[in-house]
Design an enzyme around this catalytic site. Structure first.
Site, PDB file in Angstrom:
ATOM      1  N   ARG A 290      11.453  -5.587   5.332  1.00 52.27           N
ATOM      2  CA  ARG A 290      11.213  -4.161   5.037  1.00 52.27           C
ATOM      3  C   ARG A 290      12.165  -3.268   5.834  1.00 52.27           C
ATOM      4  O   ARG A 290      12.424  -3.501   7.010  1.00 52.27           O
ATOM      5  CB  ARG A 290       9.772  -3.782   5.380  1.00 52.27           C
ATOM      6  CG  ARG A 290       9.514  -2.270   5.270  1.00 52.27           C
ATOM      7  CD  ARG A 290       8.050  -1.932   5.206  1.00 52.27           C
ATOM      8  NE  ARG A 290       7.333  -2.321   6.410  1.00 52.27           N
ATOM      9  CZ  ARG A 290       5.999  -2.250   6.528  1.00 52.27           C
ATOM     10  NH1 ARG A 290       5.263  -1.822   5.515  1.00 52.27           N
ATOM     11  NH2 ARG A 290       5.411  -2.624   7.642  1.00 52.27           N
TER      12      ARG A 290
ATOM     13  N   ARG B 152      -9.776   0.063   8.942  1.00 48.44           N
ATOM     14  CA  ARG B 152      -9.232  -1.259   9.265  1.00 48.44           C
ATOM     15  C   ARG B 152     -10.279  -2.174   9.873  1.00 48.44           C
ATOM     16  O   ARG B 152      -9.980  -3.307  10.225  1.00 48.44           O
ATOM     17  CB  ARG B 152      -8.079  -1.090  10.239  1.00 48.44           C
ATOM     18  CG  ARG B 152      -6.719  -0.956   9.494  1.00 48.44           C
ATOM     19  CD  ARG B 152      -5.748  -1.662  10.239  1.00 48.44           C
ATOM     20  NE  ARG B 152      -4.400  -1.903  10.064  1.00 48.44           N
ATOM     21  CZ  ARG B 152      -3.403  -1.190   9.623  1.00 48.44           C
ATOM     22  NH1 ARG B 152      -3.573  -0.034   9.118  1.00 48.44           N
ATOM     23  NH2 ARG B 152      -2.184  -1.643   9.668  1.00 48.44           N
TER      24      ARG B 152
ATOM     25  N   ARG C   2      11.276  -1.152  11.300  1.00 47.85           N
ATOM     26  CA  ARG C   2      10.183  -0.858  12.234  1.00 47.85           C
ATOM     27  C   ARG C   2      10.137  -1.889  13.358  1.00 47.85           C
ATOM     28  O   ARG C   2      10.365  -3.081  13.123  1.00 47.85           O
ATOM     29  CB  ARG C   2       8.850  -0.875  11.472  1.00 47.85           C
ATOM     30  CG  ARG C   2       8.537   0.425  10.772  1.00 47.85           C
ATOM     31  CD  ARG C   2       7.347   0.343   9.856  1.00 47.85           C
ATOM     32  NE  ARG C   2       6.166  -0.301  10.404  1.00 47.85           N
ATOM     33  CZ  ARG C   2       4.982  -0.351   9.792  1.00 47.85           C
ATOM     34  NH1 ARG C   2       4.835   0.233   8.604  1.00 47.85           N
ATOM     35  NH2 ARG C   2       3.957  -0.952  10.342  1.00 47.85           N
TER      36      ARG C   2
ATOM     37  N   ARG D 294      -0.228  -9.359  13.367  1.00 50.57           N
ATOM     38  CA  ARG D 294      -0.861  -8.333  12.518  1.00 50.57           C
ATOM     39  C   ARG D 294      -1.649  -8.993  11.382  1.00 50.57           C
ATOM     40  O   ARG D 294      -2.719  -8.512  10.999  1.00 50.57           O
ATOM     41  CB  ARG D 294       0.209  -7.384  11.958  1.00 50.57           C
ATOM     42  CG  ARG D 294       0.730  -6.419  13.038  1.00 50.57           C
ATOM     43  CD  ARG D 294       2.083  -5.848  12.683  1.00 50.57           C
ATOM     44  NE  ARG D 294       2.096  -5.033  11.504  1.00 50.57           N
ATOM     45  CZ  ARG D 294       3.186  -4.813  10.748  1.00 50.57           C
ATOM     46  NH1 ARG D 294       4.351  -5.374  11.070  1.00 50.57           N
ATOM     47  NH2 ARG D 294       3.119  -4.048   9.698  1.00 50.57           N
TER      48      ARG D 294
ATOM     49  N   LYS E 153       0.829  -1.211   0.000  1.00 50.84           N
ATOM     50  CA  LYS E 153       0.000   0.000   0.000  1.00 50.84           C
ATOM     51  C   LYS E 153       0.867   1.267   0.000  1.00 50.84           C
ATOM     52  O   LYS E 153       0.648   2.170  -0.792  1.00 50.84           O
ATOM     53  CB  LYS E 153      -0.946   0.004   1.221  1.00 50.84           C
ATOM     54  CG  LYS E 153      -1.890  -1.201   1.261  1.00 50.84           C
ATOM     55  CD  LYS E 153      -2.837  -1.143   2.436  1.00 50.84           C
ATOM     56  CE  LYS E 153      -2.150  -1.244   3.783  1.00 50.84           C
ATOM     57  NZ  LYS E 153      -1.477  -2.545   4.025  1.00 50.84           N
TER      58      LYS E 153
HETATM   59  P1  ADP Z   1       2.177  -1.904   3.223  1.00 42.01           P
HETATM   60  O1  ADP Z   1       2.215  -0.400   3.165  1.00 42.01           O
HETATM   61  O2  ADP Z   1       0.988  -2.488   2.543  1.00 42.01           O
HETATM   62  O3  ADP Z   1       2.355  -2.460   4.614  1.00 42.01           O
HETATM   63  P2  ADP Z   1       4.771  -1.694   1.874  1.00 42.01           P
HETATM   64  O4  ADP Z   1       4.468  -0.844   0.698  1.00 42.01           O
HETATM   65  O5  ADP Z   1       5.469  -1.048   3.020  1.00 42.01           O
HETATM   66  O6  ADP Z   1       3.429  -2.438   2.396  1.00 42.01           O
HETATM   67  O7  ADP Z   1       5.615  -2.954   1.362  1.00 42.01           O
HETATM   68  C1  ADP Z   1       6.119  -3.923   2.277  1.00 42.01           C
HETATM   69  C2  ADP Z   1       7.510  -4.373   1.836  1.00 42.01           C
HETATM   70  O8  ADP Z   1       7.421  -5.102   0.623  1.00 42.01           O
HETATM   71  C3  ADP Z   1       8.494  -3.224   1.581  1.00 42.01           C
HETATM   72  O9  ADP Z   1       9.767  -3.636   2.006  1.00 42.01           O
HETATM   73  C4  ADP Z   1       8.445  -3.021   0.066  1.00 42.01           C
HETATM   74  O10 ADP Z   1       9.681  -2.540  -0.427  1.00 42.01           O
HETATM   75  C5  ADP Z   1       8.160  -4.442  -0.423  1.00 42.01           C
HETATM   76  N1  ADP Z   1       7.277  -4.478  -1.598  1.00 42.01           N
HETATM   77  C6  ADP Z   1       6.203  -3.695  -1.853  1.00 42.01           C
HETATM   78  N2  ADP Z   1       5.609  -4.057  -3.011  1.00 42.01           N
HETATM   79  C7  ADP Z   1       6.322  -5.097  -3.485  1.00 42.01           C
HETATM   80  C8  ADP Z   1       6.209  -5.935  -4.648  1.00 42.01           C
HETATM   81  N3  ADP Z   1       5.222  -5.738  -5.551  1.00 42.01           N
HETATM   82  N4  ADP Z   1       7.123  -6.918  -4.813  1.00 42.01           N
HETATM   83  C9  ADP Z   1       8.099  -7.121  -3.904  1.00 42.01           C
HETATM   84  N5  ADP Z   1       8.263  -6.375  -2.793  1.00 42.01           N
HETATM   85  C10 ADP Z   1       7.390  -5.376  -2.580  1.00 42.01           C
HETATM   86  P1  AMP Z   2       0.681   0.314   9.325  1.00 46.38           P
HETATM   87  O1  AMP Z   2       1.725   1.393   9.247  1.00 46.38           O
HETATM   88  O2  AMP Z   2      -0.524   0.581   8.464  1.00 46.38           O
HETATM   89  O3  AMP Z   2       1.262  -1.070   9.100  1.00 46.38           O
HETATM   90  O4  AMP Z   2       0.124   0.342  10.820  1.00 46.38           O
HETATM   91  C1  AMP Z   2       0.973   0.071  11.923  1.00 46.38           C
HETATM   92  C2  AMP Z   2       0.141  -0.058  13.187  1.00 46.38           C
HETATM   93  O5  AMP Z   2      -0.525   1.182  13.485  1.00 46.38           O
HETATM   94  C3  AMP Z   2      -1.000  -1.105  13.150  1.00 46.38           C
HETATM   95  O6  AMP Z   2      -0.536  -2.417  13.428  1.00 46.38           O
HETATM   96  C4  AMP Z   2      -1.934  -0.561  14.240  1.00 46.38           C
HETATM   97  O7  AMP Z   2      -1.462  -0.861  15.538  1.00 46.38           O
HETATM   98  C5  AMP Z   2      -1.819   0.956  14.034  1.00 46.38           C
HETATM   99  N1  AMP Z   2      -2.826   1.436  13.068  1.00 46.38           N
HETATM  100  C6  AMP Z   2      -2.601   1.988  11.836  1.00 46.38           C
HETATM  101  N2  AMP Z   2      -3.751   2.306  11.234  1.00 46.38           N
HETATM  102  C7  AMP Z   2      -4.745   1.920  12.081  1.00 46.38           C
HETATM  103  C8  AMP Z   2      -6.169   1.944  12.018  1.00 46.38           C
HETATM  104  N3  AMP Z   2      -6.817   2.425  10.941  1.00 46.38           N
HETATM  105  N4  AMP Z   2      -6.862   1.456  13.076  1.00 46.38           N
HETATM  106  C9  AMP Z   2      -6.229   0.980  14.157  1.00 46.38           C
HETATM  107  N5  AMP Z   2      -4.904   0.904  14.281  1.00 46.38           N
HETATM  108  C10 AMP Z   2      -4.153   1.366  13.251  1.00 46.38           C
END
Ligand code: ADP
Ligand code: AMP
Length: 220
Positions: free
Chosen positions: A127, A88, A160, A171, A13
């Protein structure tokens, strides 16, 4: 265009939102980023949110919904916004509907990024993120040229706290239990499009742009 990016943690995302921001000038609203920024500043909300984030649980609805309502009332969203990580659960989806309709706005498109759970564990534990600009790296799929330095801004790259195997599994469990029902919440609106998120970021973005353009012209 007002968008929601749905999908499990690690679906891509943030990666895709960044590209949409660059191509269309939309504003990304990531609730996770907002909590991490609040925590970095040690605000009471950030410190409270950390308790939930560290265990992989959701921050209480009241806190998140208040935060999003305030952010959506700002006047920098004229070209549109991308909600990343919100809603969420269906309570948050209801709240979002109310916030937008009170203001004569609505969602134009919900992109549901679908990825196999085992791939998600690998993506999340590998990541790495820039502390300054938030750019996303991956130790195998998108490694930084210099180990700890962001190519985009020179900032420090870190892992993170919640990207460890145990918290990642929790998660993903919370996603299945609480967030997956949001897909069924939006499907009947006809505004939800499934995107295969298992291909490369470039390939995924091609599909997203195509869904975006179709929604913009009213065809799906
Ligand atoms: P989200 O925001 O949904 O949690 P991220 O965009 O942070 O996911 O992506 C999670 C990890 O996967 C990051 O390390 C990113 O670089 C990697 N990633 C994202 N999209 C892809 C993809 N299409 N193929 C391989 N790795 C990806
Ligand atoms: P994310 O960066 O989207 O992976 O979110 C990291 C963490 O933030 C999640 O595991 C939750 O603990 C909290 N969080 C983010 N967005 C929400 C949401 N919409 N509702 C509740 N908790 C959230």
């Amino acid at each position: 265009m007002n968008l929601v990016l749905l999908g499990p943690p690690g679906a891509g995302k943030g990666t895709q939102a960044e590209r949409l921001v660059e191509k269309y000038g939309l504003v990304q609203i990531s609730t996770g980023d907002m909590f991490r920024a609040a925590l970095a500043q040690k605000t009471p909300m950030g410190l409270e949110a950390k308790k939930y984030m560290d265990s992989g649980a959701l921050v209480p609805d009241q806190v998140v919904e208040g935060l999003v309502a305030e952010r959506l009332s700002a006047d920098d969203l004229r070209s549109g916004f991308i909600l990343d990580g919100f809603p969420r659960n269906t309570h948050q989806a209801d709240a979002l509907d109310r916030i937008l309709s009170d203001d004569g706005r609505r969602l134009d498109l919900v992109l549901n990024i679908v990825v196999d759970p085992e791939l998600l564990v690998e993506r999340l534990t590998g990541r790495r993120v820039c502390r300054d600009c938030g750019y996303n790296y991956h130790v195998s799929f998108n490694p930084p040229a210099e180990e700890n330095t962001c190519v985009a801004c020179g900032g420090e790259i870190y892992q993170r706290d919640d990207d460890n195997v145990a918290t990642v599994r929790e998660r993903l469990r919370v996603y299945e239990e609480q967030t997956e029902p949001v897909i069924d919440y939006y499907r009947p609106t006809g505004r939800l499009v499934d995107i295969d998120g298992s291909a490369s970021p470039d390939e995924v973005f091609v599909d997203i742009v195509s869904a975006f353009e179709r929604a913009g012209t009213g065809t799906r």
